[in-house]
Structures are given as C-alpha cells and as structure tokens.
Design a protein around this motif. Structure first.
Motif, short mmCIF file in Angstrom:
data_model
loop_
_atom_site.label_atom_id
_atom_site.label_comp_id
_atom_site.label_asym_id
_atom_site.label_seq_id
_atom_site.Cartn_x
_atom_site.Cartn_y
_atom_site.Cartn_z
N ASN A 1 -73.75 -77.01 15.67
CA ASN A 1 -74.45 -75.76 15.33
C ASN A 1 -75.23 -75.22 16.52
O ASN A 1 -75.23 -74.01 16.79
CB ASN A 1 -75.39 -76.00 14.15
CG ASN A 1 -74.65 -76.26 12.85
OD1 ASN A 1 -73.51 -75.83 12.69
ND2 ASN A 1 -75.28 -76.97 11.92
N ALA A 2 -75.89 -76.12 17.25
CA ALA A 2 -76.70 -75.68 18.39
C ALA A 2 -75.85 -75.06 19.49
O ALA A 2 -76.28 -74.14 20.19
CB ALA A 2 -77.50 -76.86 18.94
N LEU A 3 -74.62 -75.54 19.62
CA LEU A 3 -73.75 -75.04 20.69
C LEU A 3 -72.77 -73.98 20.21
O LEU A 3 -71.86 -73.57 20.94
CB LEU A 3 -72.98 -76.22 21.31
CG LEU A 3 -73.86 -77.20 22.11
CD1 LEU A 3 -73.07 -78.42 22.53
CD2 LEU A 3 -74.47 -76.51 23.32
N GLY A 4 -72.95 -73.51 18.98
CA GLY A 4 -72.17 -72.38 18.48
C GLY A 4 -70.74 -72.69 18.12
O GLY A 4 -69.87 -71.81 18.19
N VAL A 5 -70.46 -73.93 17.73
CA VAL A 5 -69.11 -74.29 17.29
C VAL A 5 -68.97 -73.98 15.81
O VAL A 5 -69.60 -74.64 14.98
CB VAL A 5 -68.81 -75.77 17.56
CG1 VAL A 5 -67.38 -76.11 17.13
CG2 VAL A 5 -69.00 -76.08 19.05
N ASP A 6 -68.17 -72.99 15.49
CA ASP A 6 -68.01 -72.53 14.11
C ASP A 6 -66.85 -73.25 13.46
O ASP A 6 -65.68 -72.96 13.74
CB ASP A 6 -67.77 -71.01 14.11
CG ASP A 6 -67.63 -70.45 12.70
OD1 ASP A 6 -67.84 -71.20 11.73
OD2 ASP A 6 -67.32 -69.25 12.58
N LEU A 7 -67.16 -74.22 12.60
CA LEU A 7 -66.11 -75.01 11.96
C LEU A 7 -65.34 -74.23 10.91
O LEU A 7 -64.27 -74.69 10.45
CB LEU A 7 -66.70 -76.27 11.33
CG LEU A 7 -67.40 -77.23 12.30
CD1 LEU A 7 -67.87 -78.47 11.54
CD2 LEU A 7 -66.46 -77.63 13.43
N THR A 8 -65.85 -73.08 10.51
CA THR A 8 -65.15 -72.28 9.50
C THR A 8 -64.09 -71.39 10.14
O THR A 8 -63.30 -70.77 9.45
CB THR A 8 -66.13 -71.41 8.71
OG1 THR A 8 -66.71 -70.43 9.60
CG2 THR A 8 -67.22 -72.26 8.08
N SER A 9 -64.09 -71.32 11.46
CA SER A 9 -63.15 -70.45 12.15
C SER A 9 -61.97 -71.24 12.68
O SER A 9 -62.13 -72.28 13.30
CB SER A 9 -63.83 -69.74 13.34
OG SER A 9 -62.89 -69.10 14.14
N GLU A 10 -60.78 -70.74 12.48
CA GLU A 10 -59.57 -71.42 12.98
C GLU A 10 -59.31 -71.06 14.42
O GLU A 10 -58.38 -71.58 15.03
CB GLU A 10 -58.36 -71.03 12.14
CG GLU A 10 -58.44 -71.51 10.70
CD GLU A 10 -57.19 -71.15 9.92
OE1 GLU A 10 -56.28 -70.53 10.50
OE2 GLU A 10 -57.12 -71.50 8.73
N THR A 11 -60.13 -70.16 14.99
CA THR A 11 -59.81 -69.69 16.33
C THR A 11 -60.95 -69.94 17.31
O THR A 11 -61.02 -69.31 18.34
CB THR A 11 -59.51 -68.19 16.31
OG1 THR A 11 -60.61 -67.51 15.72
CG2 THR A 11 -58.26 -67.92 15.51
#
Length: 420
Positions: A405-415
């Motif tokens: 979350n802190a590094l902006g990794v969006d697990l809901t996005s496939e891209t």
C-alpha cells in the motif's frame, strides 16, 4: 495511481488502444516466429543428428530416433507460458504436503522398507527423504508425463531461446537410448524432458542414474530399485550429510531482527543466543553446525533453520518452497505432526505486474532491486528489507499489505506495472 485501463479520459482511452495494439503486434510476431520454427524443424533435425553423432551417439540411434521426432507446438506453448501470479507459500505447501500424500507416503515407506534401507546404507540418505522426493516429483510414480522425450527435446533444441541447453539434453537422451536403458518409443516424460519416477533430466540421468536391481540397465521408468538408488546416489553426489536432517521449524522471540533472514549462515549456538528455540519452545541442540534462517511467508508465517542438506535439496530444484516441502513431507512421513505455525492463507498472490510495480517503486525510493523483471528474487527481498527497516517496519523482506500500500501497488488492478 489508477490503472490506465480503468480510466475514462480520452487520453487514457488512447493509451489503452495503443497498449492493446502493441500486445497484438507482439502476439502476431510470436505466432510468426513459432510458424517459422515449425517450417525449419526438418532442417534443424538434420543438424541435430550431425551434432549427436559428433558427440558419440551411434549413427543408427541418432538417425532412427530423430527421423521419428515430431515438432510439438504444445511444448513451445508451455515453454513460453509465464505464470501470471506468484504462488503463496501456503498454497504451495498445502497442495504438496497434505494428509493423503502423508498417509500414502507412510504406506510406501513400510511397503518398500527393505529396498529403502538398502539405499540408505549405500548412500546415507534416510528413507523418508527418498519417499518425499518420489511423492513430490511423480506422486509416488502415478504420473511420469506423457510427452515423447525425444520429440519434446528436439522441439526445444530447435527453438533459439534455450537451444544450447536443450541440445545438450537431447544428445544425452539419445545416449540413454543408445545404452539400451529404454526404447525411444517408451521414453516419455514431462514437456521439458524430465523422466521416470524421480523426474531426472537426461544429463542428470547420465551422471547419476544407477542400476539398482542388477539387471544391467538403468531404468527409471519400470524399476523402482533403479529409481530409488539413483535418487539416493544423486543426493549423495550433491553432498548429502547423513548425520543431520534438512532443517527444522523454529520459534523466534518477540522483537527478533528479521534482517538476519538474508541467507547468512550462523552457528546453531549463535541462533540459541538470539532466543531462537525449536517449534515447541525448547532450546536448540548443542551441535557444531551452521544454519540459515528462512521465513518463506514473512514474520506472520513459520520460520525454519535450514541446515546443509537444505542446500542439497535445492541442488535438485532451485526453490526454497520446494526444499521446505521435501523436508516437511519427509518429517511427516517419518511420523512428525503438522507445522506448529502454519503459513497464513490470506496472503496475496502477486502478479508479475504487481512485482514490477513494486520493484520500480523501490528503485525510485533508493532501494535497489536491479532491473525490474517481475520476479520476487533475492535482490528484491533485500530491497524490501531495506525499505522496511528505514520505515520502522518488521524487516522480513516480505511484501505484506503495509509495504504494498505504501508503495502504490494496486492488487485490484491486472495491469499494475505496465510500461505504457
């Protein structure tokens, strides 16, 4: 940052169109390359035949076997396929070490006691480990693979991506046929050429397979004595230490410095002084050996001290998950219970694009992962530990929710991690 595929602005729609067009071009180029490979397969076979004969394979075997080799498009598809998502440790372990496999392993341990004890006397490898390898490789001989090994290896040898490696494997397979171990038409295995009860690659077969039943042949398909003795011989050659086990589950004290789980090997006495105990809270044995700490699921999951034999297992398969699974399955087959601290099952399965995004973000923050490649390897784990340490987090090198979350990794996005 929102994904470019989920935006609604004109600019985002344009980027999406260009990205999909790029994917189409790459897909078309790949299809054209594969079609070219199939077209030049006969010419490649002629060249491989010459190489095999120059390497000492009889002209009769090289000619007859390669004349029957077929181009297998399915093999190329499997070789090209990259798993979209990483496997969590919980998923990996639970699929491979379960009650059915443990129960079957114990039955086979008793059923083949005489054979396994003979292998142990000869090689120093305890019977439960031999059965554990057998269980993980072919589910105790229930599935060897159905691909023609000569055809699979010829197909891969003609593909430029890893031609040198698979040419070597193909020539080794022809030598195995030459020595009479198995007829070419019966040489079946995995799509990449792994064969028999213990899934040896052809070069491993040539170097380490032995005749365990005294019939003058090395037959890993139809002779369990050959397969088990060969497995023990291979592990012995890799350096198996018969005096010690693979490792063990341990408990770590409150406030433990997880940066020590970076692969360094310390004397068991040092781990004791740091408050590490066995899985039941008892002091570690006072033995003059070194061990490395492995935390495959981060600080929330189980911890293991890995001894020398852990590295030997990884000589068979370069995966920490695999090595732990072999060791734990062997323990269970020998009568041990389940892990005291099982891996959490709510950990996210990260996609390659998620990991790419993570690597780029870590690099931007000054924590070097190397060139982003979408693989959660040692450099990336080291960078995660550095980030965690600097930000007051548990420095276990595991990308948990807080780091992601802190590094902006969006697990809901496939891209996540798209280069566009």
């Amino acid at each position: 940052m929102p994904s470019i595929f989920t935006g609604t602005s004109k600019g985002q729609r344009t980027i999406r169109h260009l990205s999909l067009s790029g994917l189409f071009v790459l897909s078309s180029a790949s299809a054209a390359a594969d079609a070219d490979l199939e077209n030049r397969f006969p010419q490649c076979i002629e060249h491989l035949e010459s190489q095999a004969i120059e390497a000492g394979v009889s002209s009769q075997t090289a000619g007859e076997v390669l004349a029957g080799a077929e181009y297998l498009e399915r093999v190329i598809e499997l070789d090209r396929r990259q798993p979209e998502f990483t496997t969590t440790f919980a998923d990996y372990l639970n699929r491979r070490v379960n009650s059915d496999r443990v129960s079957r392993g114990r039955e086979l341990l008793d059923q083949h006691e005489e054979l396994l004890e003979r292998v142990t006397r000869k090689t120093g490898v305890p019977a439960p480990y031999l059965v554990a390898f057998w269980g993980l490789e072919t589910n105790f001989g229930s599935y060897f693979g159905k691909m023609s090994v000569p055809s699979s290896l010829a197909t891969l040898a003609c593909d430029e991506r890893r031609s040198q490696f698979f040419t070597e494997q193909l020539i080794a397979a022809l030598r195995i046929i030459d020595e009479g171990a198995i007829p070419a038409e019966q040489m079946e295995g995995s799509w990449a050429g792994a064969m028999g009860h213990v899934q040896f690659m052809p070069t491993v077969f040539l170097r380490h397979a032995v005749d365990g039943d005294g019939d003058g042949k090395r037959d890993l398909w139809n002779s369990l004595p050959d397969a088990m003795m060969s497995a023990g011989h291979f592990l012995q050659d890799l350096g198996w230490d018969g005096d010690y086990r693979w490792g063990r589950e341990v408990l770590l004290p409150q406030g433990f410095d997880y940066s020590l789980a970076d692969g360094r090997r310390l004397p068991l006495e040092k781990w004791r002084s740091l408050g590490v105990t066995d899985a039941f809270g008892n002091q570690l044995a006072n033995e003059p050996i070194e061990a490395a700490l492995v935390v495959p699921a981060g600080h929330r999951g189980p911890a293991f001290l890995a001894y020398k034999n852990f590295n030997v297992i990884m000589g068979w398969n370069r995966s920490e998950f695999y090595a732990i699974a072999v060791g734990h399955l062997a323990d269970r087959i020998a009568g041990a219970g389940k892990l005291q601290n099982p891996p959490p099952e709510d950990m996210p399965a990260l996609s390659r694009n998620n990991i790419l995004t993570l690597q780029k973000a870590l690099n931007e923050e000054g924590f070097d992962t190397g060139k982003p490649d979408g693989i959660l390897g040692p450099n990336t784990r080291s960078a995660i530990r550095g980030y965690q340490s600097e930000n007051g987090l548990v420095a276990d090198g595991y990308p948990g929710d807080t780091v992601l979350n802190a590094l902006g990794v969006d697990l809901t996005s496939e891209t996540s991690g798209s280069d566009t």
